[in-house]
Design a protein around this motif. Sequence first.
Motif, PDB file in Angstrom:
ATOM      1  N   THR A   1       0.866  -1.204   0.177  1.00 11.24           N
ATOM      2  CA  THR A   1      -0.141  -0.040  -0.014  1.00 11.24           C
ATOM      3  C   THR A   1       1.013   1.081   0.035  1.00 11.24           C
ATOM      4  O   THR A   1       0.505   2.478  -0.158  1.00 11.24           O
ATOM      5  CB  THR A   1      -0.880  -0.021   1.305  1.00 11.24           C
ATOM      6  OG1 THR A   1      -0.253  -0.318   2.473  1.00 11.24           O
ATOM      7  CG2 THR A   1      -2.055  -0.855   1.095  1.00 11.24           C
ATOM      8  N   ARG A   2       2.250   1.034   0.289  1.00 13.58           N
ATOM      9  CA  ARG A   2       2.908   2.327   0.417  1.00 13.58           C
ATOM     10  C   ARG A   2       4.270   1.955  -0.335  1.00 13.58           C
ATOM     11  O   ARG A   2       5.345   2.182   0.308  1.00 13.58           O
ATOM     12  CB  ARG A   2       3.277   2.671   1.808  1.00 13.58           C
ATOM     13  CG  ARG A   2       2.169   2.924   2.878  1.00 13.58           C
ATOM     14  CD  ARG A   2       1.761   4.286   3.136  1.00 13.58           C
ATOM     15  NE  ARG A   2       2.678   5.321   2.568  1.00 13.58           N
ATOM     16  CZ  ARG A   2       3.310   6.123   3.448  1.00 13.58           C
ATOM     17  NH1 ARG A   2       3.280   5.890   5.014  1.00 13.58           N
ATOM     18  NH2 ARG A   2       4.322   6.976   3.130  1.00 13.58           N
ATOM     19  N   LEU A   3       4.072   1.532  -1.854  1.00 16.04           N
ATOM     20  CA  LEU A   3       5.371   1.447  -2.508  1.00 16.04           C
ATOM     21  C   LEU A   3       6.447   2.420  -2.548  1.00 16.04           C
ATOM     22  O   LEU A   3       7.524   1.954  -2.635  1.00 16.04           O
ATOM     23  CB  LEU A   3       4.865   1.102  -3.901  1.00 16.04           C
ATOM     24  CG  LEU A   3       4.517  -0.313  -4.225  1.00 16.04           C
ATOM     25  CD1 LEU A   3       4.069  -0.556  -5.730  1.00 16.04           C
ATOM     26  CD2 LEU A   3       5.555  -1.659  -3.827  1.00 16.04           C
ATOM     27  N   SER A   4       6.061   3.548  -2.840  1.00 13.71           N
ATOM     28  CA  SER A   4       7.096   4.676  -2.977  1.00 13.71           C
ATOM     29  C   SER A   4       7.689   4.880  -1.607  1.00 13.71           C
ATOM     30  O   SER A   4       8.947   5.028  -1.552  1.00 13.71           O
ATOM     31  CB  SER A   4       6.198   6.028  -3.283  1.00 13.71           C
ATOM     32  OG  SER A   4       5.619   5.820  -4.461  1.00 13.71           O
TER      33      SER A   4
ATOM     34  N   PRO B   1      -0.224  -2.872  -8.182  1.00 14.89           N
ATOM     35  CA  PRO B   1      -1.410  -2.814  -7.730  1.00 14.89           C
ATOM     36  C   PRO B   1      -2.649  -3.407  -8.480  1.00 14.89           C
ATOM     37  O   PRO B   1      -3.596  -3.620  -8.104  1.00 14.89           O
ATOM     38  CB  PRO B   1      -1.890  -1.152  -7.683  1.00 14.89           C
ATOM     39  CG  PRO B   1      -0.258  -0.718  -7.494  1.00 14.89           C
ATOM     40  CD  PRO B   1       0.605  -1.577  -8.369  1.00 14.89           C
ATOM     41  N   ASP B   2      -2.333  -3.475  -9.931  1.00 16.89           N
ATOM     42  CA  ASP B   2      -3.595  -3.942 -10.752  1.00 16.89           C
ATOM     43  C   ASP B   2      -3.109  -5.457 -11.122  1.00 16.89           C
ATOM     44  O   ASP B   2      -3.844  -5.937 -12.233  1.00 16.89           O
ATOM     45  CB  ASP B   2      -3.594  -3.064 -11.947  1.00 16.89           C
ATOM     46  CG  ASP B   2      -2.211  -2.937 -12.824  1.00 16.89           C
ATOM     47  OD1 ASP B   2      -1.230  -3.328 -11.958  1.00 16.89           O
ATOM     48  OD2 ASP B   2      -2.377  -2.335 -13.817  1.00 16.89           O
ATOM     49  N   GLY B   3      -2.372  -6.019 -10.315  1.00 18.51           N
ATOM     50  CA  GLY B   3      -1.942  -7.264 -10.616  1.00 18.51           C
ATOM     51  C   GLY B   3      -2.990  -8.448 -10.568  1.00 18.51           C
ATOM     52  O   GLY B   3      -4.181  -8.037 -10.053  1.00 18.51           O
TER      53      GLY B   3
END
Lengths: 197, 197
Positions: free
Chosen positions: A101-104, A173-175
């Motif tokens: 949820t916090r990839l960056s 996120p869209d996997g």
Amino acid sequence: MGINGGIVKSRRTEIIEAAERLFRDKGYLATTMRDIAAETKLQGGGSLYAHIKGKEDLLWEIATEAIDGFFAAVYPITTQDLPPDQKLREAIIAHIEVISTRLSAAAVYFDEWRHLTQPRRDQFLARRDEYEQLFELLIRAGSQQGVFVVPDERLATLHVLGAMNAVRHWYKPDGRLNAHQLADGIATMLLNGLQGR
Amino acid sequence: MGINGGIVKSRRTEIIEAAERLFRDKGYLATTMRDIAAETKLQGGGSLYAHIKGKEDLLWEIATEAIDGFFAAVYPITTQDLPPDQKLREAIIAHIEVISTRLSAAAVYFDEWRHLTQPRRDQFLARRDEYEQLFELLIRAGSQQGVFVVPDERLATLHVLGAMNAVRHWYKPDGRLNAHQLADGIATMLLNGLQGR
């Protein structure tokens, strides 16, 4: 809440989120304050400095917030009254969900922190060690109770941390699988791996 | 062999090894041709260009040599007449041993390749995909034969690759466990993880 909090995102939050994205996409070194200003649509570099002292302050803020996020998700699990394998399973899922949820922020937490200067660099590493200890304690407890049968407790800890953290390299996120499905699947494979056969 | 091969390390090899170390320690972007010249004790940047066209050529050469090294270690294992779990176990050990003996090249293989420009970037990724397929095929074969019981074959592949590759972040040549011991321990935990209970 007032107009500076609540639904209206503060200028400072906007700047930090822009910096996070840029640090992840371009890397900290290649990102300039001008890039961050452009991303937040602030005119020139001037007004950016009204909110933030410099690029390293952004890095530090993102890094410490990322650690806080991991602690907040995982620490409460470690204090529950559950057997160590169940706690480890939940902790693994919670940790991977923070990454996804916090990839960056995760990019800063795992990679870009290297560009912190002292004493912040050591402060960051000390807190990260403290966090990683939560996993080591669960693995040692499980091993002592015979729930886990591992070749080496320290190696098992590094293995669990490495396998969880690798998710940041490929998660999208869209996997095909959502964040919970993949966290759950990885937790299953890791737990089976520690429990031996 | 002649004086340019054999025991005498060629100037070109020296330059590549210096670039590998610098790309790992400082990152590709922060490394200059001047740094590489200084490291190899070549005077100025001038004579360096007699051996190498530019910084990206070094990155490309290191990246492709790294892939060749992984293929050479792992491909022969995949063609052996053994059950998929035994092949996977050996492949995991071989892969981790390549990482631990070629740590600097691994930094380029895993991280710094991002700075390759097109078409090399895509060429690199295509060959890396091809290599990673070797692991996916073993996992699918084991899963179809019922040797592995995994939540999802693709997820299991990403998990195995991620866990092996994470070793580069913490492996130290003078650590408590040697490269083979830790590769063996991680292979055990990964295989147990895929075999379920």
